[in-house]
Design a protein around this motif. Structure first.
Motif, PDB file in Angstrom:
ATOM      1  N   VAL D 170     -17.884 -18.910   9.689  1.00 34.82           N
ATOM      2  CA  VAL D 170     -17.556 -17.493   9.529  1.00 34.82           C
ATOM      3  C   VAL D 170     -17.386 -16.843  10.899  1.00 34.82           C
ATOM      4  O   VAL D 170     -16.435 -16.081  11.137  1.00 34.82           O
ATOM      5  CB  VAL D 170     -18.650 -16.781   8.710  1.00 34.82           C
ATOM      6  N   THR D 171     -18.274 -17.184  11.814  1.00 33.09           N
ATOM      7  CA  THR D 171     -18.183 -16.615  13.162  1.00 33.09           C
ATOM      8  C   THR D 171     -16.856 -16.989  13.817  1.00 33.09           C
ATOM      9  O   THR D 171     -16.208 -16.163  14.451  1.00 33.09           O
ATOM     10  CB  THR D 171     -19.348 -17.126  14.030  1.00 33.09           C
ATOM     11  N   ILE D 172     -16.467 -18.245  13.657  1.00 30.94           N
ATOM     12  CA  ILE D 172     -15.194 -18.686  14.247  1.00 30.94           C
ATOM     13  C   ILE D 172     -14.033 -17.882  13.660  1.00 30.94           C
ATOM     14  O   ILE D 172     -13.157 -17.404  14.382  1.00 30.94           O
ATOM     15  CB  ILE D 172     -14.966 -20.190  13.965  1.00 30.94           C
ATOM     16  N   GLU D 186     -11.110 -11.265  11.298  1.00 26.33           N
ATOM     17  CA  GLU D 186     -12.194 -10.376  10.906  1.00 26.33           C
ATOM     18  C   GLU D 186     -11.716  -9.290   9.943  1.00 26.33           C
ATOM     19  O   GLU D 186     -12.416  -8.933   9.002  1.00 26.33           O
ATOM     20  CB  GLU D 186     -12.795  -9.735  12.155  1.00 26.33           C
ATOM     21  N   LEU D 187     -10.491  -8.803  10.193  1.00 30.04           N
ATOM     22  CA  LEU D 187     -10.058  -7.652   9.398  1.00 30.04           C
ATOM     23  C   LEU D 187      -9.696  -8.021   7.965  1.00 30.04           C
ATOM     24  O   LEU D 187      -9.414  -7.149   7.154  1.00 30.04           O
ATOM     25  CB  LEU D 187      -8.869  -6.963  10.082  1.00 30.04           C
ATOM     26  N   LEU D 188      -9.692  -9.310   7.661  1.00 31.88           N
ATOM     27  CA  LEU D 188      -9.454  -9.680   6.267  1.00 31.88           C
ATOM     28  C   LEU D 188     -10.615  -9.220   5.394  1.00 31.88           C
ATOM     29  O   LEU D 188     -10.466  -9.054   4.187  1.00 31.88           O
ATOM     30  CB  LEU D 188      -9.325 -11.197   6.121  1.00 31.88           C
ATOM     31  N   LYS D 192     -12.933 -12.435   1.892  1.00 26.69           N
ATOM     32  CA  LYS D 192     -11.813 -13.345   2.124  1.00 26.69           C
ATOM     33  C   LYS D 192     -12.177 -14.402   3.161  1.00 26.69           C
ATOM     34  O   LYS D 192     -11.831 -15.578   3.015  1.00 26.69           O
ATOM     35  CB  LYS D 192     -10.585 -12.558   2.568  1.00 26.69           C
ATOM     36  N   VAL D 193     -12.862 -13.975   4.221  1.00 28.85           N
ATOM     37  CA  VAL D 193     -13.270 -14.935   5.240  1.00 28.85           C
ATOM     38  C   VAL D 193     -14.196 -15.966   4.616  1.00 28.85           C
ATOM     39  O   VAL D 193     -14.081 -17.182   4.859  1.00 28.85           O
ATOM     40  CB  VAL D 193     -13.961 -14.204   6.409  1.00 28.85           C
ATOM     41  N   ASP D 194     -15.096 -15.488   3.776  1.00 28.47           N
ATOM     42  CA  ASP D 194     -16.031 -16.365   3.090  1.00 28.47           C
ATOM     43  C   ASP D 194     -15.278 -17.403   2.252  1.00 28.47           C
ATOM     44  O   ASP D 194     -15.584 -18.601   2.290  1.00 28.47           O
ATOM     45  CB  ASP D 194     -16.904 -15.482   2.178  1.00 28.47           C
ATOM     46  N   ALA D 195     -14.276 -16.925   1.530  1.00 27.42           N
ATOM     47  CA  ALA D 195     -13.504 -17.837   0.685  1.00 27.42           C
ATOM     48  C   ALA D 195     -12.771 -18.866   1.537  1.00 27.42           C
ATOM     49  O   ALA D 195     -12.708 -20.047   1.190  1.00 27.42           O
ATOM     50  CB  ALA D 195     -12.505 -17.049  -0.151  1.00 27.42           C
ATOM     51  N   GLY D 366     -15.976 -21.316  22.475  1.00 23.49           N
ATOM     52  CA  GLY D 366     -17.053 -21.383  21.483  1.00 23.49           C
ATOM     53  C   GLY D 366     -17.914 -20.141  21.419  1.00 23.49           C
ATOM     54  O   GLY D 366     -19.008 -20.187  20.861  1.00 23.49           O
ATOM     55  N   GLY D 367     -17.477 -19.059  21.986  1.00 27.49           N
ATOM     56  CA  GLY D 367     -18.278 -17.833  21.926  1.00 27.49           C
ATOM     57  C   GLY D 367     -18.911 -17.530  23.266  1.00 27.49           C
ATOM     58  O   GLY D 367     -19.172 -18.425  24.058  1.00 27.49           O
TER      59      GLY D 367
END
Lengths: 327, 263, 602, 428
Positions: D170-172, D186-188, D192-195, D366-367
């Motif tokens: 999710v973070t990626i 992110e703006l999805l 949606k990101v979860d899916a 990687g953040g």
């Protein structure tokens, strides 16, 4: 260009007079034919350019959807059982030793020199050169070193103690000292670095990719079987390469410089299937094929022997042609 | 007489152009297909200029199209009987008139809007950038200067796509591009500026209302151009500071966040 | 040289019957049917080729419209060809579609159909010459289109697809193959195609200028030239002066792409972790060079249509052109000003905003000649005796639509408003009103008008009018709506804009436009059928079916090789309709003067 | 043609009535040809391709699978995982079918405001419908888009060999991967990101199960006649569960991060610098003396290495002499090589080397949170050459290195040649 005739009426066009009277040729028919020809040409060119649509990829198999639905149903119900993979049933007694020797037929090609572009002060000090070690043939005996032989499936395993002393896997002057090594699952391996420079050791297929500081070592205990040998590399020095094989039962051997190997304590009195591997083998997954039908040697690099109890069974010289190891 | 009917038919077709044309523009605002809500201080100028030009061109449009309609209605051969067309090659007076009137109008229009243009693109507020926006394929990378107010220091705050700005304050954005051309388009703030690699382009505005609005890429930047979507959040100074603070804390995390916070 | 090459077809014609017994070599077949040097054949070759591309470009536009209206849904027919895995149109394919739609329409349809087809066909006929000044060059100008046809056509099928960076090809998207799939081989082919189109146009324009200056019939002074010829002449000048800049820029881009020169890429700019070139360049440089050509090109794309429309309108209004000289001067004015307004495409490009002001003033000024032309057309209609032929309807609609396209341009010229509407559908509406509703309508008018001269038969008037009516309705349905989409800020070139909340509610409107666009393309079938049917079975036309004045109507229909069977001698301008005291309502340029007839000075 | 031409020429010159016949003789042919040509053009190269998962042809060719074996794998996979339009989540996978349905299939909307087919709308252009990292744009990206099928993920909070947690993915998706072509989603919105994350897991499991099955053919005994047993014991217990369980265990494999030691930041940075250049951590070997990432230029990441090694192998097999082989062997050898070449050309991207990170740009894939650095130094980067330091460096030492690396973009070190123009202040 003496006269641009911008407004002069007496500026005669150059060729009107020339062609007066010859314009008997009808324009329509041939210009139409001509233009249609061009149109056709255009369409054809477009069609020709479409040849790019042809697929050059491997044809993908189409799944059998009906069979898939049936299979899905059977997988969903727990009743669909049946053994997965066949277990070997023990039929013999006692333990025996297997031995043999791998011989390279023909003259081995000269080893390729490796490109060393880093830490040259250590790795290639005093004009030292590093060579590809994937094909090591003993000059005197023709023995093929670094062939891995291991038992595929055994019906029983003789209980032996896990050696307490860790197996040493060392690297020096930017080379792994054991290009191919075997260990039992759970056997500690002391990954050492005898160089004054840092290395890292990356055993693919495992979680091990560790920094090894200069002159130090770290312990690595393989947790799972590898199947066929897995590659060990140093990412800092990408030319460094070795292979490791980890077996649960420990029935594994790597041929020595003269091409000989010995696997002790195999179950005797019954058929044992062995797998043979070499780094350069052209067979699938490195499986080394040999022309020995009496052992049932298959293209998958497998052969079967029945060992005598408490004795040594020698499969003799296994001749490996140059073509089998890609040279 | 059949011919005359044809003339009437075609004249009416051409009459439909101004009638329906004006109709479409008259109906559009009521069905919400019109200028989006303006939340910037300079947007009013753009909108009023838009309306001014719309009125001006609208008048010219109606007059010329009506003339066109009238001429083809009136001078249809079928309507003129045996009368010949007027033999006239032009009128010097008319040419002068219809050259000078548009010239004066156009010049007026050009000069009239120069000030607005200068306000929006030339008179840059003297301040440090509020945020640096770096466009890349296909996202907006944001860099806030952090507590020290300077970009390029270790306390910079890095974010993506989610632009926040305080309301009722001058905002100065330093616009850059990492790869290709992009365009920083805020429809509700009436602001658009291309981002050009190798250039730092200042963009400034003052938002007058809080809320969340779209940030659109308006210059073709490759296949993913359509999905280069950002969002601008205009909020009060307190909310903005709190948000910055929270984001900064997140960036400096040395312990994992609980799962429910990530999701 | 030109004399020699020219005379050869003429000679072979006379020789042919004598040698009929002996089979002719293949070269004769080629030189007669394929590599013809007759300006009329070359003109028709251009016409047919461009009409094929017109169809392709139209289908591309439909696919674009489909995606805009119903993003990600399966595209009928065309979808079979190009759909991504799973049958949907992929966004990179969408970018390719609109890029190639514009490219095809501009470089393979509008420019060659105006200059190539009508320029070639009409110039010698209307000035009373037997052929172009350089027939071989003329032939080459057509055949140099072929590498372009092949390059553009083939680019659809190379890896990564055709160019997909917009027809403007802005770097660094285009200079770095890593930036977009279409920036690979497709873009190289695009540049190659463009170069060949340029060569073709250049050969054509040199020819037109020379022909118009040197080969006019006796008595045909410059100010007796029909407007079509004036427009073609000035277009040729525009091309000759603007094209080298684009060609040079195209080569620079090619070098940027192939040998990393970095004219257009700044220091250290990375795409996909790859450097975009040596650096030291400026992306804006391309925009300046490109628009330095392409803004004049916009006039290349409309001036000839304006000229042809003037001729058609005077003929069917049966009235002299209102303000002939102002019309000529305004064409020249448009061309002149056209060279100093390119910056209005770049108001928000990052160019110095102060430059924006100067370009705004010059752009506003270009409205002047356009206004003069419009008023003069209205003046031409005033007091006329209008015949509603298909050609006339298309011409009147040209004026009507040009008013819309011209007026919407003022919004963009106003820099502050341009901040908002730049790169939105307002722009799309504007240039489609000028180029499609304008030029294409003019072209249709011209086809209906000169068809008898081309093929000796007239097109069917009834179906022509049906074609006009449907096209006119659908065209306005498609493009007028775009203005208000633009007012919402709906951006161009988005494969799917509906995930932006600002634009979410515009889908039904886009669907409506797509329905209209489909109708618009579909009703061209009527035109195609009419065109081909009339070519073979249409009523035979005499030399002058429209009772028009121009020189071309004194030649046989279709004219044979060498055009005129009688040397035309010109006594007056081309617009002497309804001359008082004259029995017929037209007075051809070749009609000898009659005692007592009052004709205007020129 | 030769006798026709003079006739035509003569006819034209005479301008006679029989010309008409002549003209009709040519034109209909041309018309028919034109129409046929256009029809062919429009009808194109066949039907709209239906969405399907593409088998791992590289592995299939490498394992020398026969067509019926490939088909069996495809059938089993369809039974266990369904199709791109209709995914199936067996209970053993622990995947949520509702989320998968949101992400799978063609882009469409079943209710207003809810969009399905998220994966194909947002991801498949790069990652491919199959998640093989071979979407239409893949070849143009550097680094290549991730191939989910081997089940390796680079940036995560778990130990090297473990799968990433749901939160890691999710973070990626939320942050994108700066420095690559992976943008932020992110703006999805969360759902949606979860899916999408769920769908990525699904594709990864599917790909790994496929790889396992394809490799299993080699393990088969001769009496199995080259067919995988289609039993629940084998397919679920041996193939699917080992993969699925590791995904489910990921949450428990998160690296424990001790608190940052309480030392002065400057001091910590100094210690980190010493480690960076020292023989113990050895960062300098790859990231370079200047920390510009120029220390190692010719290594491959695991995805590319697989292709590179096999293509080298195939290349050397091409050079093997076939003199001693029997006719059948020769044919087999040749077929293998032909398939291998095709698979490498059509189903694999040209292997590309991996570059160590330039640490002076303040672009971190990687953040950029300190903890992200800690994870990467602790466990190394799975799939990449970056080794783990966990056993070698103490947690405190790792924190020092983290602090030093975070300071690098803002450090100006004339001595080491870190050019001022290369540091983040000016470069970014």
């Amino acid at each position: 260009m003496r006269n641009l005739c911008l407004s002069r009426e007496n500026c005669l066009p150059r060729r009107v007079g020339l062609t007066l009277g010859v314009s008997s040729r009808p324009g329509l028919q041939w210009s139409v034919a001509n233009c249609l020809l061009c149109t056709m040409l255009l369409c054809m060119t477009l069609l020709c350019t479409m040849t790019g649509c042809g697929q050059s990829r491997l044809p993908a198999p189409t799944p059998d959807s009906e069979a898939a639905i049936a299979l899905r149903a059977s997988l969903a119900s727990d009743s669909a059982g049946g053994a997965g993979g066949s277990e070997v049933v023990s039929t013999g007694t006692g333990w025996g030793t297997l031995t043999g020797r791998f011989v390279f037929v023909g003259s081995p090609p000269a080893a390729k020199q490796l490109i060393v572009d880093k830490d040259t002060a250590v790795c290639t000090a005093e004009g030292r050169k590093l060579f590809d070690q994937s094909l090591q043939v003993d000059e005197a005996t023709g023995g093929l070193a670094n062939v891995v032989v291991f038992a595929r499936k055994v019906s029983r395993v003789k209980e032996r103690e896990m050696p307490e002393e860790p197996l040493v896997f060392d690297q020096k002057v930017c080379e792994f000292l054991t290009p191919v090594f075997a260990a039992r699952v759970g056997q500690p391996i002391d990954v050492r670095n005898s160089d004054p420079i840092g290395h890292n050791t990356n055993v693919s297929g495992t979680s091990f990719n560790q920094l090894i500081p200069a002159g130090e070592g770290t312990l690595f205990t393989p947790a799972r079987e590898t199947g066929m040998p897995t590659m060990v590399t140093c990412n800092i020095h990408p030319w460094m390469k070795a292979y490791a094989v980890f077996r649960e039962d420990g029935y594994v051997a790597v041929t020595a410089a003269d091409g000989s190997f010995t696997i002790p304590d195999l179950p005797a009195g019954e058929e044992v299937e062995l797998q043979v591997w070499h780094e350069r083998s052209t067979g699938p997954n490195g499986a080394l094929a040999a022309d020995m039908p009496e052992l049932g040697w298959s293209s998958k690099g497998r052969f079967t022997v029945t060992l005598e109890a408490d004795g040594t069974t020698d499969i003799g010289e296994v001749q490996i042609p140059a073509s089998a190891v890609g040279s | 007489m059949r011919n005359r009917l044809a003339g009437i038919f075609w004249s009416i077709l051409f009459l439909a152009v101004p009638v329906l044309g004006v109709g479409v523009f008259a109906i559009a605002p009521s069905i919400d297909v019109w200028l989006p809500k303006d939340v910037s201080s300079h947007g009013k100028e753009i909108d009023s200029l838009f309306y001014f030009i719309l009125a001006l061109t609208g008048i010219v449009f109606i007059v010329t199209e009506m003339l066109l309609f009238w001429f083809i209605w009136k001078y249809d051969a079928a309507a003129r009987g045996d009368e010949k067309a007027t033999y006239i090659h032009g009128s010097h007076t008319l040419e002068v008139i219809w050259t000078i009137i548009p010239a004066v109008t156009m010049l007026f229009l050009a000069i009239y809007q120069m000030n607005a243009w200068a306000d929006m693109k030339m008179r840059r507020p003297v301040m440090k950038p509020t945020v640096e926006v770096v466009a890349r394929q296909f996202e907006w990378r944001l860099r806030y200067p952090g507590p020290d107010g300077d970009l390029g220091t270790p306390d910079d705050l890095f974010l993506v796509n989610d632009l926040h700005v305080p309301v009722d304050e001058d905002i100065l954005i330093q616009l850059k591009s990492m790869d290709v051309l992009h365009s920083f388009f805020l429809p509700n703030l009436r602001m658009k500026q291309d981002a050009v690699p190798g250039m730092k382009i200042p963009v400034w505005f003052k938002a007058t209302e809080t809320g969340q609005y779209d940030l659109v890429c308006a210059e073709l930047c490759g296949w993913g151009h359509y999905k280069m979507k950002g969002r601008i959040t205009i909020e009060s100074r307190e909310d903005y500071d709190a948000w910055l603070e929270a984001k900064y804390r997140e960036q400096e995390a040395t312990q994992p966040e609980p799962m429910d916070e990530i999701l | 040289m030109s004399t020699v090459t020219h005379s050869s077809p003429g000679e072979s014609t006379t020789v042919a019957p004598a040698s009929a017994a002996k089979p002719r070599p293949v070269s004769e077949f080629l030189s007669t049917y394929v590599f013809s040097k007759d300006h009329k054949v070359i003109g028709l070759q251009f016409l047919f080729s461009t009409l094929v591309w017109f169809l392709i470009g139209g289908l591309l536009a439909l696919a674009v419209r489909w995606q805009v209206a119903w993003p990600w849904s399966d595209v009928p027919v065309l979808g079979k060809l190009f759909a991504q895995e799973g049958g949907q149109m992929s966004p990179e394919f969408y970018t390719m579609l609109f890029t190639m739609h514009a490219t095809v329409m501009i470089f393979l349809v509008i420019i060659p159909i105006l200059a190539g087809a009508f320029g070639n066909f009409l110039i010698p006929l209307m000035i009373g010459a037997d052929d172009m000044a350089f027939p071989t060059l003329n032939m080459l100008s057509y055949w140099f289109m072929w590498p372009a046809f092949i390059a553009f056509g083939a680019s659809f099928f190379v890896e990564g697809g055709a160019a997909s960076s917009g027809w403007t090809s802005y770097p660094p998207l285009t200079t770095n193959p890593a930036a977009s799939p279409g920036s690979g081989m497709g873009q190289t082919l695009w540049l190659i195609g463009l170069t060949f189109v340029g060569v073709s146009s250049m050969l054509g324009s040199v020819n037109y200028m020379t022909t118009i200056i040197l080969m006019r019939a006796p008595g045909m002074t410059m100010f007796r030239l029909p407007m079509t010829i004036w427009a073609m002449f000035i277009t040729a000048l525009l091309q000759a002066f603007a094209l080298p800049v684009l060609t040079a820029a195209g080569f620079m881009q090619l070098f940027d792409r192939s040998i990393g020169t970095g004219f257009f890429s700044p220091e250290g700019s990375m795409i996909n972790n790859e450097l975009t070139g040596a650096g030291g360049g400026q992306p804006l440089l391309w925009q300046h060079l490109f628009w330095f050509y392409s803004h004049p090109a916009v006039y290349i794309m409309i001036l000839p249509a304006m000229g042809m429309v003037s001729d058609i309108m005077t003929c069917f209004a049966r009235k002299p052109l209102f303000g002939y000289r102002p019309m000529v001067y305004s064409i020249a004015g448009i061309a002149g000003l056209g060279f100093i307004v390119w910056g209005h495409h770049m108001f928000i490009s990052g160019m110095n905003p102060a430059l924006g002001m100067t370009f705004m003033v010059s752009t506003m000024m270009i409205a002047l000649p356009s206004a003069v032309k419009t008023f003069n057309w209205l003046g031409t209609l005033w007091g006329g005796r209008i015949q509603f032929t298909t050609a006339m309807l298309f011409s009147v609609s040209f004026v009507s639509m040009f008013i819309i396209g011209g007026l919407s341009g003022i919004f963009m010229a106003a820099t502050p408003v341009d901040i908002f509407i730049h790169d939105t559908y307002f722009i799309v509406a504007h240039f489609h009103y000028v180029l499609f509703a304008g030029t294409a309508m003019g072209v249709w008018g011209a086809i209906y008008f000169w068809f008898p001269k081309m093929f000796g038969r007239t097109m069917n008037e009834f179906w022509g009018k049906v074609h006009f009516f449907l096209t006119f309705i659908f065209l306005n349905g498609t493009f007028f709506t775009m203005h208000i989409l633009g007012a919402v800020g709906f951006p161009r070139r988005l494969a799917d804009a509906y995930h932006y909340e600002t634009f979410h509610h515009l889908q039904p409107m886009n669907a409506f436009m797509t329905y209209c666009a489909i109708g618009m393309v579909a009703c061209q079938a009527i035109f195609a059928a009419n065109f081909f049917w009339s070519m073979f079975y249409g009523p035979k036309a005499g030399r002058n079916p429209w009772n028009s004045n121009g020189l071309e109507w004194t030649a046989p229909s279709p004219p044979g090789h060498g055009n005129f069977d009688v040397q035309p001698i010109v006594y007056r301008g081309p617009y002497e309709y309804s001359v008082p005291g004259c029995e017929k309502d037209h007075l051809m340029q070749t009609d000898p003067p009659v005692e007592g007839m009052v004709v205007a000075a020129h | 043609m030769t006798h026709f031409l003079p006739f035509l020429v003569t006819a034209m010159n005479r301008h006679s009535t029989f010309m008409c016949r002549n003209r009709f003789s040519l034109s209909p042919v041309a018309l028919v040809l034109t129409v046929c040509g256009s029809l062919l053009f429009v009808s194109g190269c066949g039907k709209t391709p239906a969405a399907s998962f593409r088998p791992n042809m590289v592995e299939a060719a490498k394992q020398r699978l026969k067509p019926e074996q490939e088909e069996q794998v495809a059938t089993i996979l369809e039974a266990m995982f369904g199709t791109p339009d209709n995914p199936i989540a067996m209970p053993e996978t622990g995947l949520d079918i509702g989320k998968l349905r949101l992400a799978a299939g063609p882009v469409h909307s079943d209710i207003v405001g809810r969009k399905n087919g998220l994966f194909r709308e947002h991801c498949s252009h790069c990652h491919g419908v199959t998640g093989d990292g071979m979407g239409p744009t893949a070849a143009f990206l550097n680094p290549y888009p991730r191939d989910y099928r081997p089940g390796w993920f680079k940036f995560k909070s778990t130990e090297r060999a473990d799968k990433p947690t749901h939160g890691d993915l999710v973070t990626i998706l939320n942050n994108g991967i700066y420095g690559t072509s992976m943008p932020s989603f992110e703006l999805l919105g969360e759902a949606k990101v979860d899916a999408l994350v769920e769908y990525v897991k699904y594709l990864s499991m599917r790909g790994e199960a496929e790889l396992n099955m394809m490799r299993y053919f080699f393990e088969l005994d001769d009496e199995d006649e080259g067919k995988l047993p289609e039993t629940r014991d084998f397919l679920v217990e041996e193939i699917l569960l080992p993969v699925a369980e590791r995904w489910q265990e990921a949450e428990d494999a998160v690296i424990e991060v001790p608190e940052m030691p309480e030392v002065d930041l400057a001091e910590s940075i100094a210690m980190g610098k010493e480690l960076f250049y020292g023989n113990k951590a050895n960062c300098v070997k790859c990231h370079g003396v200047t920390a510009l990432g120029d220390g190692q230029a010719n290594d491959y990441d695991d995805w590319n290495k697989v292709v590179k090694q096999w293509s080298d192998e195939v290349q050397s097999s091409h050079e093997v002499s076939t003199k001693e082989m029997s006719r059948e062997e020769k044919a087999e050898h040749r077929e293998y090589l032909a398939r291998a070449d095709k698979a490498l050309a059509g189903d694999a991207l040209e292997p590309r080397t991996i570059q160590p990170r330039n640490l002076r740009q303040a672009i971190y894939r990687g953040g950029r949170r300190p903890i992200d650095f800690y994870y990467r130094i602790h466990a190394g980067i799975n799939g990449a050459p970056m080794p783990a330091a966990a056993g070698t460096l103490t947690p405190d030492e790792i924190w020092h290195v983290v602090n030093y690396i975070r300071s690098l973009p803002y450090e100006f070190d004339g001595e080491l040649g870190a050019d001022r123009s290369m540091v983040a202040r000016d470069r970014l």
